[in-house]
Every structure is written in C-alpha cells, then in structure tokens.
Design an enzyme around this catalytic site. Structure first.
Site, mmCIF file in Angstrom:
data_model
loop_
_atom_site.group_PDB
_atom_site.id
_atom_site.type_symbol
_atom_site.label_atom_id
_atom_site.label_comp_id
_atom_site.label_asym_id
_atom_site.label_seq_id
_atom_site.Cartn_x
_atom_site.Cartn_y
_atom_site.Cartn_z
ATOM 1 N N CYS A 1 0.979 -1.016 -0.183
ATOM 2 C CA CYS A 1 0.021 0.070 -0.010
ATOM 3 C C CYS A 1 0.741 1.099 0.038
ATOM 4 O O CYS A 1 0.666 2.226 -0.848
ATOM 5 C CB CYS A 1 -1.074 0.169 1.074
ATOM 6 S SG CYS A 1 -2.150 1.484 1.404
ATOM 7 N N CYS B 1 -1.767 1.780 -3.100
ATOM 8 C CA CYS B 1 -2.625 2.671 -2.774
ATOM 9 C C CYS B 1 -1.971 4.351 -2.774
ATOM 10 O O CYS B 1 -2.486 5.119 -3.380
ATOM 11 C CB CYS B 1 -3.377 2.548 -1.460
ATOM 12 S SG CYS B 1 -3.284 1.099 -0.753
ATOM 13 N N LYS C 1 -0.013 5.462 -5.991
ATOM 14 C CA LYS C 1 -0.886 5.325 -6.933
ATOM 15 C C LYS C 1 -1.939 6.541 -6.942
ATOM 16 O O LYS C 1 -2.079 7.324 -7.817
ATOM 17 C CB LYS C 1 -1.743 4.124 -6.847
ATOM 18 C CG LYS C 1 -3.000 3.723 -7.799
ATOM 19 C CD LYS C 1 -4.433 4.341 -7.368
ATOM 20 C CE LYS C 1 -4.763 3.933 -6.042
ATOM 21 N NZ LYS C 1 -5.517 2.803 -5.902
ATOM 22 N N TYR D 1 -9.168 -2.939 -11.181
ATOM 23 C CA TYR D 1 -9.186 -1.634 -10.824
ATOM 24 C C TYR D 1 -7.816 -1.070 -10.859
ATOM 25 O O TYR D 1 -7.754 0.027 -11.159
ATOM 26 C CB TYR D 1 -9.653 -1.387 -9.239
ATOM 27 C CG TYR D 1 -8.625 -1.927 -8.361
ATOM 28 C CD1 TYR D 1 -7.711 -1.000 -7.799
ATOM 29 C CD2 TYR D 1 -8.636 -2.973 -7.596
ATOM 30 C CE1 TYR D 1 -6.869 -1.407 -6.499
ATOM 31 C CE2 TYR D 1 -7.735 -3.609 -6.623
ATOM 32 C CZ TYR D 1 -7.016 -2.623 -6.021
ATOM 33 O OH TYR D 1 -6.104 -3.025 -5.148
ATOM 34 N N GLU E 1 -7.309 2.463 -13.299
ATOM 35 C CA GLU E 1 -6.733 3.351 -12.497
ATOM 36 C C GLU E 1 -5.387 3.754 -13.241
ATOM 37 O O GLU E 1 -5.207 5.321 -13.429
ATOM 38 C CB GLU E 1 -6.284 3.116 -11.025
ATOM 39 C CG GLU E 1 -7.589 2.923 -10.204
ATOM 40 C CD GLU E 1 -7.244 2.360 -8.657
ATOM 41 O OE1 GLU E 1 -8.191 2.775 -7.863
ATOM 42 O OE2 GLU E 1 -6.235 1.646 -8.389
ATOM 43 N N HIS F 1 -26.561 21.452 0.278
ATOM 44 C CA HIS F 1 -26.886 22.179 -1.149
ATOM 45 C C HIS F 1 -25.711 23.367 -1.425
ATOM 46 O O HIS F 1 -25.523 24.374 -0.395
ATOM 47 C CB HIS F 1 -28.244 22.738 -1.321
ATOM 48 C CG HIS F 1 -28.623 23.459 -2.716
ATOM 49 N ND1 HIS F 1 -28.671 22.722 -3.770
ATOM 50 C CD2 HIS F 1 -28.711 24.584 -2.946
ATOM 51 C CE1 HIS F 1 -29.132 23.475 -4.723
ATOM 52 N NE2 HIS F 1 -28.895 24.556 -4.345
ATOM 53 N N GLU G 1 -26.030 15.473 -2.926
ATOM 54 C CA GLU G 1 -27.317 15.820 -2.493
ATOM 55 C C GLU G 1 -28.333 14.957 -3.149
ATOM 56 O O GLU G 1 -29.339 14.650 -2.752
ATOM 57 C CB GLU G 1 -27.472 17.187 -2.322
ATOM 58 C CG GLU G 1 -27.957 17.739 -3.903
ATOM 59 C CD GLU G 1 -28.074 19.468 -3.749
ATOM 60 O OE1 GLU G 1 -29.420 19.743 -3.215
ATOM 61 O OE2 GLU G 1 -27.264 20.181 -4.293
#
Ligand code: FAD
Length: 463
Positions: free
Chosen positions: A43, A48, A51, A180, A184, A438, A443
């Site tokens: 990682c 992770c 990356k 993934y 990516e 908002h 939302e």
C-alpha cells in the site's frame, strides 16, 4: 527462561503485519517483524499511496482545461514526469521511515530480511541465515502481481510493481487487464498525456461492480481519450527498434512503448515453507484461515491479502488488529467482512458499498432501483460533457438500502460516509429524511424520490 525467542514473529511489514505487531507489542508481547523489501508494504510503497499521488497529478489536466470556462487563461502548461516520480519517491520514503520508527517505538524488533517457515514455531531468516523461534507466527506476506507466462515475450511487460519507477514517461502505453489497477493506471497515463490503450478479454471493465457503473465508466474513459480493445487477449510481445510490437489473440497489432500487465494478483505464498510447516492453502495458494485468522496449524495465523478475503488495506489492518486483540489482548475480536465500502480511483472515480443491481437480483425477490445521471455543476460552465451517475438499490420488502454506487468526482469520499449509513442498516426512508447539503453532487443521494425501476422476481418469472 522463555521457551521461545519471541512471543510473536510477523512475516511481512505491510498493512496487516505492522498493525498486528504494534498492537501485540502494546499488550506486552515480545515481537519481531521481518520485511524483505521496504516497511509499509504494498500500500505504502507500490500501491494505494503512490497510486493516489499519481492520480492527483493526472487530474490537473482536467482542472487546467475546466478553468478556462471560469475565466482563467494560462500561457503554457507543461508536465514533467521525473519531477513527479522524484516527489512521489520522497513521500513514500518519508512514510516508510515513519512505519519503521513506529514499530521501533512500540518495542518491535525490525529485521530486514526474508523469512520462511521451518516449522510450527520456527522461522529461518534467509538474509542472516539463522533460525528463530516464536510462540505464535503471523503470515502477512500480502499478494503479488500475476503474469500470463503463456504469452510469448511476456518478459517485456511490466507489472504494477515496476510502473511506479519508470524513469521516463512513455509516449504510448498498453494496459492489459480490466480490474481496478488497470483502469486506475489508464486514467493516470491518459491524464498525463500518454496515448493509452486498454486491452481486456471481457466485454466490459471491472468485473464484479454494478453493470451500469461499468458501462458508464467505459463511456466516460473513452470520451477522455482512452482506447479500448475488448473481448481480445494478449498473444505476443516483440521488442522492436521503435519500442514494443504487441499482437492480440485476434491478430490486431499495436505499437507501444510500455506494456503494463494488470491481469490480477495472487497470494504471496511461494517458497514460504507452508507445506513444511503443515499450513493448508487454497487452490489459488491463499492461506486458509477461520474467522480468527487461525490457520490449520494452531501456532500459525495469517492476515491480509495472503488470505485472499477482501484484498484492501483497511481490511488487512482490521484483521491484524483483531488478531493481536484476540491472541495477546484477552479480547476475542472477529472482523466483519460484509458491506466493505470501496473506491476505484479511475477517472471518473467510483465509490461503492453493498450489492450491485445484478448481484442484488440474485439475492432479493423485490427491488426498487433509483438512478440519476447528471452534469455536475463544475461541468456546466466548464463545458465538460462528463456526467455523474448514482444508483441506490433498495430491498422493496424491508425498504433497506442494499447497495449504493456513485461514478463521478469525489465518489470515494462519498462511499466512506455512505458506508456508515448502509452498515447501520439505513432504509430508503432514512435517506429521504436526511436533509440535502446544497449545492453539492452528493445531495442527489437524498433527493431521488421515485424509483426508476420496480423489479419483482415473480413478474420476471411470469414473463
Ligand atoms: P502487503 O501490504 O502487501 O505487505 C506484505 C509485505 O510482506 C510486503 O512488504 C512484502 O515485501 C513482505 N514480504 C512478503 N514475503 C515476505 C517474506 N517471506 N519475508 C519477509 N517479508 C515478506 N487497497 C486499498 O484499500 N485502496 C487502494 O487504493 C489500493 N490500491 C492499490 C493499488 C495497487 C497498484 C496495488 C498493487 C494494491 C492496492 N491496494 C489498495 C491493495 C493493498 O495494497 C493491499 O490490500 C494491502 O497492501 C494488503 O496488505 P497486507 O498486509 O496483506 O500485505
């Protein structure tokens, strides 16, 4: 005199191993950890973290473009790969040092060597050629990229291990795979200006994710300029004067500079001495464990990717922590692997928790599906065509939300918070009762009122 050299010996200083070692030492155990590469594991060193740094770099391309609609002009924007890689290297060196320091501060002995099992309570340190003993051994050796050795010239391809250290930016890259990591890196290279092609054997990227999310990601990535070759395979790679010549199974020839093979990862158990120690493994080579991460040998445990449960950093960390609590803290802890929220840092990004529509249809008799696809506010005056997609899958019998899927900016951040609600068992009525923030894109998640589809299994069966 103690019967063993250590109470706990951890093999692998990655996400799971480091957490287990530190927590166990905190409970007073005498702990050593062996690492054959760099503290922090996949990682931190080649997963992770680097990356995500590269993803940030790639996103500036869109930001510069979008800024023009908001009145900005810039004379000349240029990108320099060596600057990025050097900055990334500096940051991961900093993080790796922190990992090591934290282990030492916790009282863990850090051994810079490969370690292999020699029995239920013994480990050989190959770098030091000595054997040490421990009351308990934790296998936390992670995963490794797999390569298709049947492909002629596969030695010319690199994996995600090497991609972080490319000295120069390739002008052209061919990424093989559709998971993934493949999508990516397609976003990273494409954003940084490399001509990017993705080759995969299925019709669609990201198997296992919600089908519509997969389709829209493909569409948006194509719009950004990524080329896709689908339902085809990698057959041959030949080095030429100008780079690499790739031939696919269907005979398409592609000229490229780099082939990144990202066809999957496998548990990192080769040559680890598992058979000698009597530890059972699955067909894929994963260490078989129970809910307490116990292997078939009572003194040996395993956590993280090497067990091939849910192969993500936060899961490995939880498993390592639970193991230490259970074995050294006098508190039995089981990790719940259900409803793990997750993100894919593709461009656009995916955030998801729970079941996709297809998987939910296998499990539930009645579903209400809410979907929306819209141009987020940023893309209005920037003129960008890209759309955000959101989907909520609801069990119509209980009103419980069983899956939420977002494709668009900040989807990963949304997934973390959606994960809390869905894990708590939120109903669609709970979503509806929540006031909107908002103006945000998120939302929309609390303002979708009418189902786009009311799916009932008996009606489908009656057709
Ligand atoms: P690892 O972190 O892999 O650590 C294992 C360690 O053991 C390594 O340091 C290795 O050198 C060492 N080791 C192996 N064998 C031995 C031995 N015999 N002796 C001594 N040391 C040994 N996860 C996410 O959650 N989010 C992401 O965005 C994400 N992105 C990723 C991107 C990429 C390119 C990759 C490859 C992975 C990504 N992951 C991501 C997955 C994540 O990295 C892993 O799930 C996680 O690192 C697993 O932790 P672990 O402790 O099981 O193993």
């Amino acid at each position: 005199m103690a019967a063993f050299d250590y109470d706990l010996f951890v093999i692998g200083a990655g996400s799971g191993g480091v957490r287990a070692a530190r927590i166990a030492a905190g409970y007073g155990a005498r702990v050593a950890i062996a690492e054959e590469y760099r503290a922090g594991g996949t990682c931190v060193i080649r997963g992770c973290v680097p990356k995500k740094l590269l993803v940030y770099a790639a996103r500036f391309a869109d930001a510069f473009e979008d800024s023009v609609g908001f009145g900005w002009t810039s004379e000349r924007v240029a990108f320099d790969w060596p600057t990025l890689i050097a900055a990334k290297d500096k940051e991961i060196a900093r993080l790796s040092a922190i990992y090591e320091r934290n282990l030492e501060t916790a009282g863990v002995e850090v051994l810079h060597t490969r370690a292999v099992l020699t029995g239920p309570n013994s480990v050989r340190l190959t770098g030091e050629d000595r054997v040490v003993t421990a009351g308990r051994i934790l296998i936390a050796t992670g995963g490794r990229p797999v390569a298709d050795s049947s492909v002629e010239g596969i030695e010319h391809a690199i994996s995600s291990n090497e991609v972080f250290d490319l000295k120069t930016q390739p002008e052209r890259v061919l990424i093989v795979g559709s998971g993934y990591i493949a999508v990516e890196f397609a976003g990273i290279f494409n954003g940084l200006g490399t001509e990017t092609t993705v080759l995969h054997r299925g019709p669609q990227v990201l198997r296992g994710f919600d089908e519509e999310v997969r389709g829209y990601l493909h569409e948006e990535m194509s719009r950004k300029g990524v080329n896709f070759i689908v339902s085809d395979t990698l057959a041959r790679i030949v080095r030429t004067e100008g780079g690499l010549e790739v031939t696919t199974g269907r005979g398409t020839v592609i000229e490229t500079d780099v082939v990144l093979s990202a066809i999957g990862r496998a548990p990192n158990t080769a040559g680890l001495g598992l058979t000698e120690a009597g530890v059972q493994t699955s067909e894929r080579g994963a260490v078989i464990v129970d809910e307490y991460s116990r292997t078939s040998v009572p003194s040996i445990f395993a956590v993280g990717d090497v067990t091939d449960r849910v192969n993500l950093t936060p899961v490995a960390i939880r498993e390592g922590h639970a193991f230490a609590d259970t074995e050294f803290g006098g508190r039995a802890v089981v990790v719940d692997h259900a409803l793990v929220p997750t993100a894919v840092f593709s461009q656009p990004e995916i955030g998801t928790v729970g079941l996709g529509e297809g998987a939910a249809k296998q499990q539930y008799a009645a579903l209400d599906i809410y979907r929306t696809r819209f141009r987020p506010m940023l893309n209005t005056i920037s003129g960008r065509e890209e759309r955000t997609f959101m989907k909520i899958v609801v069990d119509a019998e209980t009103d419980r939300v069983v899956g939420v899927h977002v494709l668009g900016p900040d989807a990963g951040e949304m997934a973390q918070l959606l994960g809390i609600a869905v894990k708590m068992g939120a109903t669609k009525a709970d979503f509806d009762a929540t006031m909107a923030v908002h103006p945000t894109a998120a939302e929309e998640l609390v303002t979708m009122r009418t189902p786009s589809e009311r799916w009932r299994r008996e009606q489908v069966a009656a057709r």
